[in-house]
Design a protein around this motif. Structure first.
Motif, mmCIF file in Angstrom:
data_model
loop_
_atom_site.group_PDB
_atom_site.id
_atom_site.type_symbol
_atom_site.label_atom_id
_atom_site.label_comp_id
_atom_site.label_asym_id
_atom_site.label_seq_id
_atom_site.Cartn_x
_atom_site.Cartn_y
_atom_site.Cartn_z
ATOM 1 N N GLU A 97 18.357 4.560 -11.239
ATOM 2 C CA GLU A 97 17.384 4.152 -12.402
ATOM 3 C C GLU A 97 16.098 4.284 -11.859
ATOM 4 O OE1 GLU A 97 19.657 1.171 -15.161
ATOM 5 O OE2 GLU A 97 19.088 0.434 -13.030
ATOM 6 N N LEU A 98 15.713 4.058 -10.695
ATOM 7 C CA LEU A 98 14.534 3.841 -10.097
ATOM 8 C C LEU A 98 13.995 5.332 -9.863
ATOM 9 C CD1 LEU A 98 14.663 0.810 -7.491
ATOM 10 C CD2 LEU A 98 12.684 1.213 -9.282
ATOM 11 N N LYS A 99 14.865 6.131 -9.278
ATOM 12 C CA LYS A 99 14.740 7.454 -8.766
ATOM 13 C C LYS A 99 14.502 8.247 -10.255
ATOM 14 C CE LYS A 99 14.478 11.350 -6.684
ATOM 15 N NZ LYS A 99 13.456 12.177 -7.277
ATOM 16 N N LYS A 100 15.063 7.912 -11.351
ATOM 17 C CA LYS A 100 14.799 8.424 -12.664
ATOM 18 C C LYS A 100 13.492 8.418 -13.012
ATOM 19 C CE LYS A 100 16.878 9.365 -17.279
ATOM 20 N NZ LYS A 100 17.930 8.755 -17.938
ATOM 21 N N ASP A 101 13.249 7.128 -13.125
ATOM 22 C CA ASP A 101 11.887 6.547 -13.692
ATOM 23 C C ASP A 101 10.460 6.958 -12.708
ATOM 24 O OD1 ASP A 101 10.852 5.253 -15.783
ATOM 25 O OD2 ASP A 101 10.185 3.629 -14.379
ATOM 26 N N ILE A 102 10.969 7.333 -11.363
ATOM 27 C CA ILE A 102 9.655 7.818 -10.645
ATOM 28 C C ILE A 102 10.115 9.322 -10.125
ATOM 29 C CG2 ILE A 102 8.339 7.404 -8.528
ATOM 30 C CD1 ILE A 102 9.415 4.670 -8.555
ATOM 31 N N PRO A 103 9.905 10.252 -10.942
ATOM 32 C CA PRO A 103 10.373 11.607 -10.836
ATOM 33 C C PRO A 103 9.774 12.330 -9.774
ATOM 34 C CG PRO A 103 9.234 11.485 -12.696
ATOM 35 C CD PRO A 103 9.213 10.112 -12.248
ATOM 36 N N HIS A 104 8.770 12.265 -9.129
ATOM 37 C CA HIS A 104 8.150 12.962 -8.184
ATOM 38 C C HIS A 104 8.588 12.403 -6.682
ATOM 39 C CE1 HIS A 104 5.971 15.334 -11.214
ATOM 40 N NE2 HIS A 104 5.595 14.270 -11.571
ATOM 41 N N ILE A 105 8.955 11.229 -6.633
ATOM 42 C CA ILE A 105 9.495 10.671 -5.261
ATOM 43 C C ILE A 105 10.743 11.251 -4.907
ATOM 44 C CG2 ILE A 105 10.763 8.663 -6.087
ATOM 45 C CD1 ILE A 105 9.571 6.904 -3.793
ATOM 46 N N THR A 106 10.602 11.708 -3.620
ATOM 47 C CA THR A 106 12.109 12.333 -3.244
ATOM 48 C C THR A 106 13.018 11.065 -2.565
ATOM 49 O OG1 THR A 106 11.247 11.959 -0.790
ATOM 50 C CG2 THR A 106 10.803 13.947 -1.811
ATOM 51 N N HIS A 107 14.241 11.386 -2.433
ATOM 52 C CA HIS A 107 15.386 10.389 -2.134
ATOM 53 C C HIS A 107 14.825 9.850 -0.988
ATOM 54 C CE1 HIS A 107 18.182 10.921 -5.588
ATOM 55 N NE2 HIS A 107 17.923 12.421 -5.150
ATOM 56 N N GLY B 222 0.850 -1.187 0.010
ATOM 57 C CA GLY B 222 -0.005 0.012 0.067
ATOM 58 C C GLY B 222 0.890 1.442 0.032
ATOM 59 N N GLY B 223 -0.066 2.469 -0.032
ATOM 60 C CA GLY B 223 0.879 3.778 -0.192
ATOM 61 C C GLY B 223 0.928 4.158 -1.565
ATOM 62 N N THR B 224 1.455 5.248 -1.778
ATOM 63 C CA THR B 224 1.744 6.005 -2.972
ATOM 64 C C THR B 224 2.906 5.217 -3.827
ATOM 65 O OG1 THR B 224 1.087 8.067 -2.042
ATOM 66 C CG2 THR B 224 2.220 8.049 -4.030
ATOM 67 N N TRP B 225 3.928 4.770 -3.245
ATOM 68 C CA TRP B 225 4.972 4.491 -3.867
ATOM 69 C C TRP B 225 5.489 3.074 -3.957
ATOM 70 C CZ3 TRP B 225 5.870 8.208 -6.787
ATOM 71 C CH2 TRP B 225 5.532 9.728 -6.337
ATOM 72 N N LYS B 226 5.132 2.123 -3.093
ATOM 73 C CA LYS B 226 5.305 0.753 -3.231
ATOM 74 C C LYS B 226 5.093 0.000 -4.548
ATOM 75 C CE LYS B 226 5.665 0.107 1.610
ATOM 76 N NZ LYS B 226 4.820 -0.242 3.041
ATOM 77 N N MET B 227 3.559 0.016 -4.934
ATOM 78 C CA MET B 227 3.316 -0.408 -6.211
ATOM 79 C C MET B 227 3.867 0.085 -7.250
ATOM 80 S SD MET B 227 -0.826 -1.314 -5.709
ATOM 81 C CE MET B 227 -1.489 -0.107 -4.274
ATOM 82 N N PRO B 228 4.280 1.171 -7.407
ATOM 83 C CA PRO B 228 5.209 1.683 -8.755
ATOM 84 C C PRO B 228 6.636 1.154 -8.825
ATOM 85 C CG PRO B 228 3.769 3.540 -7.771
ATOM 86 C CD PRO B 228 3.631 2.592 -6.814
ATOM 87 N N ILE B 229 7.092 1.045 -7.326
ATOM 88 C CA ILE B 229 8.326 0.555 -7.401
ATOM 89 C C ILE B 229 8.482 -1.271 -7.839
ATOM 90 C CG2 ILE B 229 10.210 -0.356 -5.781
ATOM 91 C CD1 ILE B 229 9.618 2.264 -4.095
#
Length: 117
Positions: free
Chosen positions: A43-53, A23-30
């Motif tokens: 590569e993950l950070k670049k592919d999910i641009p709106h997520i903070t480090h 659940g949550g905003t980012w686990k499924m996209p990852i």
């Protein structure tokens, strides 16, 4: 539905238990991005641009703790870390796909056009 404890936490439904993992905003996209290939942190950070480090690191750590992904660190300079989905994580992909399709249907009903990347 009877409530249950796991890892010192009270759960009221199996849905709540499953959402603790994906659940949550980012686990499924990852997980969605890792289903095709192993990816490095950058590569993950670049592919999910709106997520903070900070959030990416946190979500990767949680997914690793839950056994959904593995993390492999290489002793090289500069440091290299790769993330791979596990069999447990792969089991979540059909669920994520169903939720995504449902989201597209809801967007269409609301008159929202999803932009293609």
């Amino acid at each position: 539905m009877p409530e249950f404890f796991f890892d010192h936490k009270l759960y009221y439904t199996p849905i709540e238990f499953a959402l603790e993992h994906i659940g949550g905003t980012w686990k499924m996209p990852i997980l969605w991005r890792l289903q095709q290939k192993t990816l490095r942190y950058g590569e993950l950070k670049k592919d999910i641009p709106h997520i903070t480090h900070k959030m990416l690191a946190s979500q990767l750590r949680e997914l690793e703790e839950k056994g959904m992904i593995t993390r492999e660190a290489f002793a090289v300079v500069p440091p290299r870390v790769e993330y791979t989905i596990t069999d447990k994580g792969r089991k979540a992909i059909p669920v994520i796909e169903t939720i995504m399709k449902y989201g597209y249907e809801m967007m269409k009903e609301a008159g929202i056009e999803y932009p293609k990347r």
